[in-house]
Design an enzyme around this catalytic site. Structure first.
Site, mmCIF file in Angstrom:
data_model
loop_
_atom_site.group_PDB
_atom_site.id
_atom_site.type_symbol
_atom_site.label_atom_id
_atom_site.label_comp_id
_atom_site.label_asym_id
_atom_site.label_seq_id
_atom_site.Cartn_x
_atom_site.Cartn_y
_atom_site.Cartn_z
ATOM 1 N N ARG A 233 -73.023 21.587 6.134
ATOM 2 C CA ARG A 233 -74.076 22.570 5.929
ATOM 3 C C ARG A 233 -74.253 23.437 7.171
ATOM 4 O O ARG A 233 -74.245 22.946 8.304
ATOM 5 C CB ARG A 233 -75.409 21.880 5.604
ATOM 6 C CG ARG A 233 -75.523 21.435 4.149
ATOM 7 C CD ARG A 233 -75.620 22.633 3.218
ATOM 8 N NE ARG A 233 -75.602 22.286 1.816
ATOM 9 C CZ ARG A 233 -74.513 22.248 1.059
ATOM 10 N NH1 ARG A 233 -73.328 22.473 1.607
ATOM 11 N NH2 ARG A 233 -74.598 21.984 -0.221
ATOM 12 N N GLU A 262 -75.358 32.987 5.360
ATOM 13 C CA GLU A 262 -74.181 33.221 4.528
ATOM 14 C C GLU A 262 -74.472 34.344 3.531
ATOM 15 O O GLU A 262 -75.541 34.349 2.920
ATOM 16 C CB GLU A 262 -73.788 31.931 3.782
ATOM 17 C CG GLU A 262 -73.350 30.830 4.716
ATOM 18 C CD GLU A 262 -72.904 29.554 3.987
ATOM 19 O OE1 GLU A 262 -72.897 29.543 2.733
ATOM 20 O OE2 GLU A 262 -72.568 28.577 4.683
ATOM 21 N N HIS A 281 -67.205 29.068 3.022
ATOM 22 C CA HIS A 281 -67.839 27.996 2.242
ATOM 23 C C HIS A 281 -66.969 27.600 1.048
ATOM 24 O O HIS A 281 -67.444 27.550 -0.098
ATOM 25 C CB HIS A 281 -69.231 28.426 1.774
ATOM 26 C CG HIS A 281 -70.165 27.267 1.542
ATOM 27 N ND1 HIS A 281 -71.475 27.254 1.956
ATOM 28 C CD2 HIS A 281 -69.967 26.068 0.942
ATOM 29 C CE1 HIS A 281 -72.054 26.123 1.619
ATOM 30 N NE2 HIS A 281 -71.151 25.373 0.999
#
Length: 313
Positions: A233, A262, A281
């Site tokens: 994370r 993000e 990601h």
């Protein structure tokens, strides 16, 4: 027929399986258009999301008929769990669907960063031959330090042992006598783990306790020839501190798949930083894992809505 909104990408085969029994709005663009998303969920009984759709009080208020949130993955920091519980909305993550994908990503990072040979393409194509400078390290015999030892970390450990790596881990939530520790060196403190590891990989959720868990002090404790991998994370690593130690050559390298913000914006603290690999990601996203996770999530959501319908018959 109940309505399900899918706001991010999902395997189309799983979408088709939902369409056999429900009205489905499948629009991955909704994650970028909050107003359209709130309008779409107004009469929805289910919503399926990944990590970017915020399921918060605002969305729950806009979806009075909502009964279930399907999560295409396992991280839940974008979902207000307390608000969902208060509303009686079930939250269903896809546990176990992407473990092998993340494990392969982590070990790919370990192999690339330890070897140090894969940043040389530009120099090579310019006619240079930096052979002596690119004599790196093997992963065999080195120590993989896992911060958190849940299901994905254990998948990573299994593969690491096959590469003759020594595996160590720190997880204060796993009992000391738990059988999962077999074959792993257990550390009671994070600082001893990161000080002894050649590869440090994070496997923790983002909470108040884990925010900037890897900060400037922690990075200073790492070996100068160690590498850091974060496919867990964003926010668990102090990005400014990591950029600084990489610029100063006090860490051999890092591979990051997750970030505090993000998408990662242009001009971030990582711009121009050496020995750094960044990806958007995607550690847990492969064609195979996407199909598994999508199928699991479709099954989870259908299960909740079917049971709810049966109760109200």
């Amino acid at each position: 027929m109940g309505k399900i909104v899918v706001s991010e990408f999902m395997d189309e085969g799983a979408v088709v399986s939902l369409e056999d029994r429900f009205e489905v709005v499948f629009d991955p663009g909704l994650v970028e258009d909050r107003r359209a998303l709130l309008a779409a969920v107004a009469d929805a009984e289910g919503i399926i999301v990944r990590n970017r759709t915020r399921v918060d009080a605002e969305l729950l208020a806009a979806a009075p008929r909502l009964k279930v949130v399907g999560r295409l993955g396992v991280g839940l920091d974008n979902i207000d769990l307390a608000a969902c519980e208060a509303r009686g909305v079930a939250v269903k993550p896809a546990h176990g669907g992407n473990g092998s994908s993340v494990a392969e990503y982590v070990l790919t990072g370990a192999l690339m960063l330890r070897r140090q040979a894969y940043f040389a393409s530009v120099a090579m194509l310019a006619g240079e031959w930096p052979r002596q400078a690119l004599i790196g390290h093997e992963v065999a015999g080195c120590t993989l330090g896992l911060v958190g030892y849940g299901a994905i970390a254990r998948e990573t450990a299994k593969r690491a042992r096959a590469l003759d790596m020594t595996v160590a881990a720190y997880d204060p939530h796993l009992l000391a006598d738990a059988p999962e520790w077999a074959g792993v060196t257990r550390h009671e403190r994070l600082d001893t783990l990161i000080a002894s590891a050649d590869v440090v990989s994070l496997h923790v959720p983002l909470t108040e306790a884990t925010r900037h868990l890897i900060d400037a002090a922690a990075l200073t404790r790492m070996k100068p020839d160690a590498v850091l991998i974060n496919a867990a994370r964003g926010g668990t690593v102090d990005e400014a501190a990591l950029a600084e130690v990489l610029r100063q050559g006090r860490l051999a390298g890092a591979m990051l798949d997750v970030f505090e913000k993000e998408p990662l914006p242009a001009g971030s603290v990582f711009e121009g930083v050496p020995n750094l690999i960044v990806t958007p990601h995607i550690a847990g996203v492969t064609e195979e894992s996407n199909a598994r996770i999508s199928e699991m999530t479709a099954h989870n959501v259908m299960g909740v809505l079917t049971r709810t319908a049966e109760v109200h018959q």
